[in-house]
Design a protein around this motif. Structure first.
Motif, PDB file in Angstrom:
ATOM      1  N   ALA A 271       0.807  -1.222   0.000  1.00 26.64           N
ATOM      2  CA  ALA A 271       0.000   0.000   0.000  1.00 26.64           C
ATOM      3  C   ALA A 271       0.835   1.264   0.000  1.00 26.64           C
ATOM      4  O   ALA A 271       0.367   2.325  -0.412  1.00 26.64           O
ATOM      5  N   ARG A 291      -2.227  -1.626  -6.563  1.00 28.23           N
ATOM      6  CA  ARG A 291      -3.634  -2.000  -6.394  1.00 28.23           C
ATOM      7  C   ARG A 291      -4.347  -0.967  -5.530  1.00 28.23           C
ATOM      8  O   ARG A 291      -3.873  -0.601  -4.464  1.00 28.23           O
ATOM      9  N   GLN A 292      -5.489  -0.515  -6.034  1.00 25.48           N
ATOM     10  CA  GLN A 292      -6.403   0.347  -5.302  1.00 25.48           C
ATOM     11  C   GLN A 292      -7.720  -0.410  -5.118  1.00 25.48           C
ATOM     12  O   GLN A 292      -7.866  -1.533  -5.602  1.00 25.48           O
ATOM     13  N   ARG A 328      -3.308   6.449  -1.875  1.00 29.57           N
ATOM     14  CA  ARG A 328      -4.692   6.413  -2.369  1.00 29.57           C
ATOM     15  C   ARG A 328      -4.801   7.353  -3.553  1.00 29.57           C
ATOM     16  O   ARG A 328      -4.390   8.505  -3.482  1.00 29.57           O
ATOM     17  N   ASP A 351     -12.698   5.540 -10.090  1.00 30.64           N
ATOM     18  CA  ASP A 351     -12.310   4.258 -10.682  1.00 30.64           C
ATOM     19  C   ASP A 351     -12.115   4.344 -12.192  1.00 30.64           C
ATOM     20  O   ASP A 351     -11.941   3.330 -12.864  1.00 30.64           O
TER      21      ASP A 351
END
Length: 405
Positions: A271, A291-292, A328, A351
């Motif tokens: 993360a 990866r989110q 993020r 997204d």
């Protein structure tokens, strides 16, 4: 680790940044502005050339437009970042070393890996040998010379653009607008603008039609030949020039180094953008599989610069004995040039799915020019930033991002 001395300052931690693209430059300048020599940290940036490549503008270079020559060493002046020019030929993640093409070996304590992607000419037979790419400014200039000679010959030659993604769309539109005597064919599996709102997609298709671009969607290239493109199914399309924009591939160096990579060779990160196998390595930009909540990020400048900034912030936190924060990121827009006098900007959800809102025509041109202008002002802001914040452009404005304590 024994301390080294450089310019009278004890160097206790070496940070090596590979690649001076949007992400790597952001990481190096942001990190140097926060720590640098005053805390015994030496930041070294390695890149194959001194010229900064504005990848988002290479379709303009391909039609002969002159862009500013941006010097990486000039930008780094006053930051304390040491620039090393060289091609990276090997990374040894176990020994924490990097070898460059003149056989120099560079040691690191922390590595920022930002060797981004290039057009995947290996995916289709003949593309490597017979197609042009926009992988660098030099590639774009070579293509501009070839298209200029073809367009100036008065024979109405054919330029085939393989790939109907954003780079393919912008390139086909730019070439058709700059050379109306040429026959420009855009080939792709998907319809151009397939991810856009239907109305924005219809506008984009109408603009391509007005420019005279022949769109062939739902097709797949089987082979690139000298003077032609062969499609799956056997159809052949004559081509004086083939520009390949379909798909990207990353350097095999990460996989060869022992770092954990995904099926596309991108470094798999946690993360905080650290390699899951080697936490002293941070991966940024196209080189990283990040990866989110909505899935793995796809490579764009929109996401590249923030990854570089976040990697720098994470490194600072670790050096100061704190845990790095999760990265993020949400997408905001998809700006697309449609020749020199038109554009469409699709606003998106985080997204990357399309919203109903989009811009077209002159408002879209102004918006796109604002958000995709030269990164030099952005990097200039980073060099002058206060210790409390980081900057990158978002929605046409500079946004301060405060480090969470």
């Amino acid at each position: 680790m024994s301390a080294q001395h450089e310019a009278g300052t004890a160097v206790t931690h070496r940070v090596l940044v590979l690649g001076a693209g949007y992400a790597g430059m952001s990481a190096a300048i942001q990190l140097a502005g926060r720590v640098g020599r005053r805390e015994g940290v030496r930041v070294v940036l390695v890149n194959a050339q001194e010229r900064f490549t504005e990848r988002m503008r290479l379709h303009m270079t391909a039609t002969g437009q002159q862009l500013a020559e941006l010097s990486i060493p000039e930008l780094l002046e006053g930051t304390g970042v040491r620039f090393v020019r060289g091609w990276v030929t090997a990374v040894d993640a176990g020994a924490r070393t990097v070898r460059i093409d003149d056989d120099r070996v560079l040691h690191y304590d922390t590595l920022v890996y930002g060797l981004g992607g290039v057009a995947d000419t290996a995916a289709v037979p003949g593309a490597e040998d017979h197609a042009y790419t926009l992988n660098s400014a030099q590639d774009a200039e070579v293509l501009a010379d070839r298209i200029g000679r073809l367009g100036g010959g008065g024979s109405g030659g054919t330029v085939v653009v393989g790939g109907s993604g954003l780079t393919g769309i912008e390139s086909a539109a730019e070439i058709a607008g700059a050379h109306p005597g040429l026959n420009v064919v855009l080939l792709g599996r998907r319809e151009p603008g397939a991810a856009m709102h239907p109305r924005a997609r219809a506008y984009l298709r109408g603009a391509l039609d007005r420019l005279g671009v022949q769109v062939r969607s739902g097709v797949e290239v089987a082979k690139v030949l000298p003077g032609a493109v062969e499609l799956v199914g056997g159809e052949s399309i004559a081509a004086d020039v083939v520009l390949w924009t379909s798909g990207t591939r990353v350097s095999p160096l990460a996989a060869a180094s022992g770092l954990a990579v995904d099926e596309r060779g991108r470094i798999v990160t946690d993360a905080a953008l650290r390699s899951v196998s080697h936490p002293e390595v941070y991966a940024v930009g196209d080189a990283a599989a990040i990866r989110q909540g909505y899935g793995v990020m796809h490579g764009t400048c929109q996401g590249g610069m923030p990854t570089g900034v976040h990697a720098a912030l994470s490194i600072v936190r670790v050096l100061r004995g704190r845990r790095p924060k999760p990265f993020r990121f949400g997408y905001y827009h998809t700006p697309v040039s449609l020749g020199r006098d038109d554009a469409v900007v699709q606003f998106t959800r985080p997204d990357d799915s399309p919203r109903r809102i989009f811009l077209t025509g002159r408002p879209a041109i102004r918006y796109k020019e604002t958000v995709t202008a030269s990164p030099w002002p952005t990097y200039g802001h980073m060099k002058k930033m206060p210790a409390s914040g980081a900057f990158w452009p978002r929605g046409g404005r500079f946004t301060r991002v405060r480090e969470a304590r």
